[in-house]
Every structure is written in structure tokens, then in C-alpha cells.
Design an enzyme around this catalytic site. Structure first.
Site, PDB file in Angstrom:
ATOM      1  N   GLU A 171       4.309  79.704  86.213  1.00  9.87           N
ATOM      2  CA  GLU A 171       3.930  78.353  86.852  1.00  9.87           C
ATOM      3  C   GLU A 171       3.008  77.707  85.476  1.00  9.87           C
ATOM      4  OE1 GLU A 171       1.833  78.873  90.343  1.00  9.87           O
ATOM      5  OE2 GLU A 171       1.012  76.932  90.264  1.00  9.87           O
TER       6      GLU A 171
ATOM      7  N   ASP B 223      -0.250  97.343  88.910  1.00  9.82           N
ATOM      8  CA  ASP B 223       0.501  96.954  90.009  1.00  9.82           C
ATOM      9  C   ASP B 223       0.072  95.745  90.663  1.00  9.82           C
ATOM     10  OD1 ASP B 223       1.788  97.029  92.271  1.00  9.82           O
ATOM     11  OD2 ASP B 223       1.976  99.216  92.698  1.00  9.82           O
TER      12      ASP B 223
ATOM     13  N   LYS C 127      -4.197  81.840  97.315  1.00  8.86           N
ATOM     14  CA  LYS C 127      -3.132  81.604  96.316  1.00  8.86           C
ATOM     15  C   LYS C 127      -3.625  81.339  94.833  1.00  8.86           C
ATOM     16  CE  LYS C 127       1.040  80.102  94.133  1.00  8.86           C
ATOM     17  NZ  LYS C 127       1.083  79.259  93.129  1.00  8.86           N
TER      18      LYS C 127
ATOM     19  N   HIS D 220      -1.115  68.701  87.500  1.00 10.38           N
ATOM     20  CA  HIS D 220      -0.074  69.587  87.340  1.00 10.38           C
ATOM     21  C   HIS D 220       1.270  69.103  86.954  1.00 10.38           C
ATOM     22  CE1 HIS D 220      -0.360  72.921  90.701  1.00 10.38           C
ATOM     23  NE2 HIS D 220      -1.177  73.143  89.815  1.00 10.38           N
TER      24      HIS D 220
HETATM   25  C1  MEV Z   1      -1.130  76.245  93.026  1.00  6.50           C
HETATM   26  O1  MEV Z   1      -0.564  77.234  92.581  1.00  6.50           O
HETATM   27  C2  MEV Z   1      -2.714  76.763  93.534  1.00  6.50           C
HETATM   28  C3  MEV Z   1      -3.320  75.787  94.294  1.00  6.50           C
HETATM   29  O2  MEV Z   1      -2.620  75.193  95.628  1.00  6.50           O
HETATM   30  C4  MEV Z   1      -4.691  76.348  94.882  1.00  6.50           C
HETATM   31  C5  MEV Z   1      -5.407  75.555  95.801  1.00  6.50           C
HETATM   32  O3  MEV Z   1      -4.787  74.975  96.503  1.00  6.50           O
HETATM   33  O4  MEV Z   1      -6.448  75.793  95.973  1.00  6.50           O
HETATM   34  C6  MEV Z   1      -3.613  74.281  93.541  1.00  6.50           C
END
Ligand code: MEV
Length: 422
Positions: free
Chosen positions: A80, A274, A258, A371
Site C-alpha cells: 500500500e 507469522d 487497520k 494518499h
Molecule cells: C488506510 O490504509 C488506513 C486508515 O484508514 C486508518 C484510519 O482510518 O485510521 C487511514
């Protein structure tokens, strides 16, 4: 040939034979077949069944990750585009505020031996308690080298769960990832329990590694959070609000976590650990009180923002595939990490750095601003831009109101037309 025909005994073939069959069945052209072959390795074939090639991912580093007074360069493997940039951003903000503090991690893995069809649970529990030492000895005899290194099965925990009884072996696996050790010990204990009239449902490591919790914290100065438009204090308050939201809303919590796992997984892969095991443990821990919540919390304390992250982090620095891959070994040279405790502390700190960068972006410009610049590079490559065209295409995409594959294709075509006309 039907799938059933060609896939019968597929695992017995050589990688070259497998590639040839797949090439014929799925009409791969010569270039595709060469791609599979070029990226294949003897090690890959030794590691997995039905091997055809190695699938590679980009590796980068987070630099200046300050944990317990020591500065780390930590390799990260991830596809990513924004993850490593965000990790560096978060790590540097925290480093300039004094760095991360990581607690000393207690380290034990849990091996479960689960019993069913129990006539008299109380009597079974009493029997298990009376035989505790025997059970621990059986576990340790199944893997004596662990005890010689100062580890081994240390404690027995008995839990009644519904109609089952789980006999949990708490095992110190020293510097290893330890899954095989734990499974060997659990199976030995299962065998003994079966021979003594118990009905064993399963004997296996639990990935809910509650006996290997790692906590890290940091204090971020307001000045490190400010943007041109927003004071650090306002940003800090918005980050604290987002943290609270992740505590009450599972939809937001999953995304919040995430963001944490973006960094943690990338570092786990680079260190040969792992990552699926850590992911499943982290998600179980996020639901420990019955509701799924954010793993980290952020709050304003006096004149700074305080962050904390706790999750199970039963990583190892030996065992599994760690010693096999040259690049994994090289990564340990880059990070200078020698012990499992140190690795757990540094990776968890990276998770909190990653989380800070993500929610600071959400609290200020929104995630897309940063991003998209990085995503545009992937988009440029996906529409066929060559190395010498990527920068120009990314710049032009940044000037568009609306960007998608078609827009990128059109701009690339125009760029090419213009360059042939020059
Ligand atoms: C994207 O890979 C991760 C985010 O969505 C985490 C978040 O929203 O805290 C930017």
C-alpha cells in the site's frame, strides 16, 4: 484436460512441470511463463506445496523510530503506497516529542488441550489440578531443549468454557515464535489425557496470546501536531475525539485498527514472523469485553497528547522461516534487534506511530490529500506509464478535479502524442 485430471498429483511435479501445465491450461504467453520462472527459487519450493514462483512485495524502512531511548531503522514490507510514508511521519513526530516508552513484555504462549463429554466437571477439574505437575512434565519432556534454554511449560490454567474444559499450558518459548513447540507439547499432553479416559477435542496453540501483551505509550507535544491551518491543541482534541469514536463504534474501530496493523503487519512480514497469528490475536483482544474497540487510545493530558497501545505480540527472532530467508536475516542487521522482547516493543511502537499519522491526517486534511499523491504512482503504473513518464503523469493527475483509470489513460496518451510531436 479437466481440472480434476491435471491437478491430480500436482504436488508431486517439479515447479517447472507445474508452470508448464498451468501455462497450457490458462493460456499463459511466453512472457508470462518466463515471469513465473524468473521469480522462482529453490527455497520457495522447499517452503510451500504446489510451488510455482515467488511473489514479491516492496520493502522500505521507517527511520528514526525512538523506543526506550534507542533509535531504530525498521524494515517494512507492504504494497500500500502510503503506509511507509505515514509510518515515518508518525515516528518522527513522536521522536521529536521524546519517543515511545515500551513496557517489559511478559512472554508466554498458550497451548490448549480441550476436553469434552465430561461426566463430572468438578471431579475432572480436581483430577487435573492433582496432576498439574505430571502434565507440565509431559509437556516439557516432549520438547526438552526448551527447558534447557530456561523456557518450557511453566504453568497450567484450567478453564471451564460452556460444556468444555480447556487445559491451557502456559509455555515460555524463549526467543522463538514457538508454534511448533507449543503444538508438540499440547499434543503430548492430549495423548496422556486421552489415555487416562478423557475425551480430547483438540490440542493446539491459541493465537489469543493474552500472556504476551505488549504495551507502548507516547506523549506528543502539541507543536508536533499543528498544521498551517490548525493549532496543535485543536488537532490533539480532534485526535482524542477520533479515539473515543473508535471505542464506541465497531465500524470506525475496525478501520482505526487497520491503520495500526498497516505498520505492524508490514514489520512482521519483514521480520519473518507469522502476521496472521498476530492479526487474529489483535482482533480477539480488540473484542475482549464483548464489543470490538480501537486497540489504541489517545487523550489530552496537560499540554500534550498521550497515546497508548496494548495488544498481544508473541513474536520471535528465531524459528519458523526467520533463519531461512537471507533477506529476513539482513533485515535483523538493519534493525539491530536481537531479542523477541525488543522486537515486540519496537513493532508495537510502530503500530502506534502508524495510527498517529493516520488519525492526524483524518483530523486535519483528510486522508485523501496525502494518499492520492502516492496512489497516483500506482495508478500511473497500472495504466502502463514507463519509468520516464511516471513523474510527469503523477503531476498532471494531481492537477485534475476527477481522477480515475480512464483519465489517467487519456493523459498518458496525450503526453505520448505531445512527445512524438516535439
Ligand atoms: C488506510 O490504509 C488506513 C486508515 O484508514 C486508518 C484510519 O482510518 O485510521 C487511514
Amino acid at each position: 484436460m479437466s481440472n480434476e485430471q491435471w491437478s491430480h498429483g500436482f504436488y508431486k511435479l517439479t515447479p517447472a512441470q507445474r508452470r508448464q501445465i498451468l501455462g497450457e491450461q490458462y493460456h499463459l504467453n511466453i512472457a508470462d511463463q518466463e515471469l513465473l520462472e524468473k521469480n522462482s527459487s529453490a527455497l520457495g519450493n522447499d517452503l510451500v506445496e504446489n510451488y510455482i514462483t515467488d511473489y514479491s512485495l516492496p520493502e522500505g524502512v521507517v527511520t528514526g523510530l525512538l523506543v526506550n531511548g534507542k533509535t531504530y531503522t525498521l524494515p517494512m514490507v507492504v504494497e500500500e503506497p502510503s503506509v511507509i510514508a505515514a509510518a515515518n511521519n508518525g515516528a518522527q513526530r513522536v521522536a521529536r516529542s521524546g519517543g515511545f516508552i515500551a513496557d517489559h513484555q511478559p512472554r508466554a504462549l498458550v497451548g490448549q488441550v480441550v476436553l469434552d463429554q465430561i461426566k463430572d466437571p468438578q471431579r475432572t477439574i480436581e483430577w487435573l489440578k492433582d496432576h498439574q505437575n505430571d502434565l507440565l512434565k509431559i509437556a516439557n519432556d516432549a520438547h526438552p531443549s526448551m527447558q534447557k534454554r530456561g523456557g518450557g511449560a511453566k504453568q497450567l490454567r484450567i478453564r471451564q468454557v460452556g460444556r468444555f474444559i480447556s487445559v491451557d499450558l502456559l509455555i515460555d518459548v524463549c526467543q522463538a515464535m514457538g508454534a511448533n513447540t507449543v503444538n508438540t507439547m499440547a499434543e503430548a499432553v492430549a495423548h496422556y489425557l486421552s489415555e487416562n479416559g478423557n475425551n480430547v477435542v483438540t490440542a493446539i496453540l491459541s493465537n489469543y496470546a493474552t500472556e504476551s501483551l505488549q504495551t507502548v505509550s507516547c506523549q506528543v507535544n502539541f507543536a508536533q501536531l499543528a498544521t498551517k491551518q490548525m493549532s496543535g491543541e485543536v488537532v490533539a482534541q480532534r485526535i482524542a475525539d477520533l479515539s473515543e469514536l473508535a471505542q464506541v463504534d465497531p465500524y470506525r474501530a475496525a478501520t482505526h485498527n487497520k491503520g495500526i496493523m498497516n505498520g505492524i503487519d508490514a514489520a512482521l512480514i519483514a521480520s519473518g514472523n507469522d502476521w496472521r497469528a498476530i492479526e487474529s490475536g489483535a482482533n480477539a483482544y480488540a473484542s475482549r469485553d464483548g464489543q470490538y474497540r480501537g486497540l489504541s487510545t489517545w487523550q489530552i493530558v496537560d499540554d500534550h497528547l498521550e497515546g497508548q497501545l496494548t495488544l498481544p505480540m508473541p513474536v520471535g527472532v528465531v524459528g519458523g522461516s526467520i533463519g531461512l530467508k537471507k533477506l529476513t536475516k539482513l533485515n535483523y542487521q538493519l534493525s539491530s534487534i536481537k531479542t523477541a522482547q525488543e522486537l515486540a516493543a519496537v513493532i508495537t511502537s510502530l503500530g502506534l506511530a502508524q495510527n498517529l499519522a493516520a488519525i492526524r491526517a483524518l483530523a486535519t486534511t483528510g486522508i485523501q490529500a496525502g494518499h492520492m499523491k502516492l496512489q497516483y504512482r500506482s495508478l500511473a503504473i497500472s495504466v502502463g506509464a514507463q519509468q520516464n513518464e511516471i513523474d510527469q503523469l503523477v503531476k498532471k493527475l494531481g492537477q485534475q478535479q476527477h481522477v480515475d483509470q480512464n483519465v489517467a489513460k487519456e493523459i498518458l496518451a496525450t503526453m505520448r502524442k505531445e512527445s512524438t510531436n516535439e
